[in-house]
Write an enzyme that holds these catalytic residues in place. Structure first.
Site: not given
Ligand SMILES: *Cc1c(COP(=O)(O)O)cnc(C)c1O
Length: 428
Positions: A273-275, A312, A344, A373
């Site tokens: 699950e890479p984001g 961020r 502000c 993000y």
């Molecule tokens: C946020 C999240 C991700 C992605 O995380 P990254 O750091 O962006 O890769 C994957 N799985 C779950 C369950 C998350 O909450």
């Protein structure tokens, strides 16, 4: 490969000059590179045998439909944490059977929606959620393939607000309790426990905590198999870090090797699950200089982007590189400056103590590694309009989210029916 490079002294996204986009859409705006997305996705995907791994892009990092579609067209599935994200993934063309639904507080309506869409897997994070899902699933005559998200009590060694794998964090089921919950899951109607899921945090720049967590998962899978469960899938979450400053995050190859060492012998299909690592370095936030203000103690470069556009730095004390769009020449005079927005709050500061050349109002700056993000966390705080998003491919660019109008913003509100314009109103 960096898709944002200077050509003839001007910052480009692939073959498009950033000032050309600014002239067309105004500032601030987010700019994403297709080549950057493709490169990150393929680097990750190619580290694993394609038929043994499913890469479910974590939509929460950047939910723009055009970004999701770019990745989906390469074969990505989606990891979603709400019905809204599920709808985004489906609308972008991700097949339901490549969608995983994660999150610590899915509502009953969201679970029912997921079941009717026939998504691949729902990651359950608590026993009450398991019971609720069983009821809903049985009532709909469905069988929910579930992963049990375990909390391995491992410190991801990242910012505390994005650390999710310690026992005191709200996420997952304590790993020591997982066998009991699996046993319960097997007995429940409408539930098919197929996977163990783990995700210990984000922006992880050292493999060590992940290795520890995956070791605990391997031990758990052995125990579950001994209990008679057939676990043939593992969901290893996201979390790989990127370079914002001088970090040296692990390469996909090193990550894959560590996974082979810790989990390879289990011979499971792997889900990821890479984001951040898919989109972070593939995006920038482009902003214009409003004023270069010489304070008593500091120089402030005031820009037209603010904390509501990119949260961020104020939320996580995060570092972002800031690059002038017009390349700084070798003999330029640099001086120490803070780069700040108009909101502000003192927290509305993108960067401190940066060596910056002289800048004039209207000069463009790029805030780097802003693809993850960034836009997704934006708000209209201070009644500022959400900024547009632009996707570049080769020498073409497209607005993939337009800047709203002030009418759009104001029309989200309405008056209560007892509120006439007051007697003393001077509104005309
Ligand atoms: C946020 C999240 C991700 C992605 O995380 P990254 O750091 O962006 O890769 C994957 N799985 C779950 C369950 C998350 O909450």
């Amino acid at each position: 490969m960096n898709p944002f490079v200077y050509k003839n002294g001007v910052l480009h996204a692939e073959d498009v000059a950033i000032p050309d986009i600014a002239a067309a859409v105004g500032t601030p705006f987010y700019c994403y590179s297709t080549a950057g997305l493709v490169q990150r996705y393929t680097a990750f995907a190619d580290a694993f045998p394609h038929n043994r791994a499913t890469i479910c892009y974590a939509v929460k990092a950047n939910g723009n439909l055009a970004v999701i579609r770019t990745l989906a067209n390469l074969g990505a599935g989606a990891d979603v944490v709400s019905e809204g994200e599920m709808r985004r993934a489906l609308a972008a063309g991700v097949p339901p059977d490549r969608i995983v639904f994660s999150g610590v507080g899915k509502s009953r309506d969201e679970l029912a929606f997921a079941l009717t869409q026939g998504i691949a897997q729902i990651n359950v994070e608590s026993e009450p959620e398991l019971e609720a899902l069983s009821e809903i699933s049985a009532a709909l005559n469905r069988t929910a393939a579930i992963g049990l998200r375990v909390n391995p009590d491992v410190d991801a060694e990242t910012h505390e607000k994005i650390s999710t794998g310690k026992a005191e964090n709200k996420f997952g089921i304590d790993i020591s309790h997982a066998r009991a919950v699996f046993a319960r899951a097997r007995d429940l109607p409408g539930i098919d426990p197929v996977s163990v899921a783990v995700h210990i945090g984000s922006q992880i720049t050292d493999l060590h905590p992940l290795r520890t967590a995956f070791g605990h998962v391997a031990t758990l899978v052995d125990a579950l198999r001994a209990d008679g469960h057939s676990i043939d899938r593992l969901d290893l979450g996201g979390g790989l870090g990127i370079r914002y400053d001088d970090e040296t995050p692990p390469t996909p190859a090193a990550y894959a090797m560590m996974i082979d060492e810790t989990l390879g012998r289990l011979d499971c299909h792997l889900m990821f699950e890479p984001g951040r690592v898919m989109v972070g370095e593939a995006g920038i936030l482009v902003t214009s200089v409003l004023y270069d203000k010489a304070g008593l103690a500091r120089r402030f470069v005031i820009v037209d982007a603010a904390m509501n556009d990119l949260l961020r730095p104020s939320m996580y004390d995060a570092y972002h590189g800031v690059a002038p769009v017009r390349e700084t020449l070798g003999d330029a005079v640099l001086s120490d400056a803070d780069i700040v927005g108009p909101v502000c709050e003192t927290g509305d500061t993108f960067a401190r103590h940066r060596a910056m050349p002289m800048v004039d109002p209207g000069d463009l700056l790029a805030i780097l590694s802003a693809g993850a993000y960034g836009a997704v966390m934006a708000s209209t705080y201070n009644a500022r309009l959400l900024v547009p998003e632009v996707l570049v491919k080769d020498d073409a660019f497209a607005v993939v989210r337009a800047r709203p109008t002030y009418d759009d913003l104001l029309n989200m509100d309405q008056f209560a029916d007892w509120q006439d314009l007051g007697q003393n109103s001077t509104v005309s």
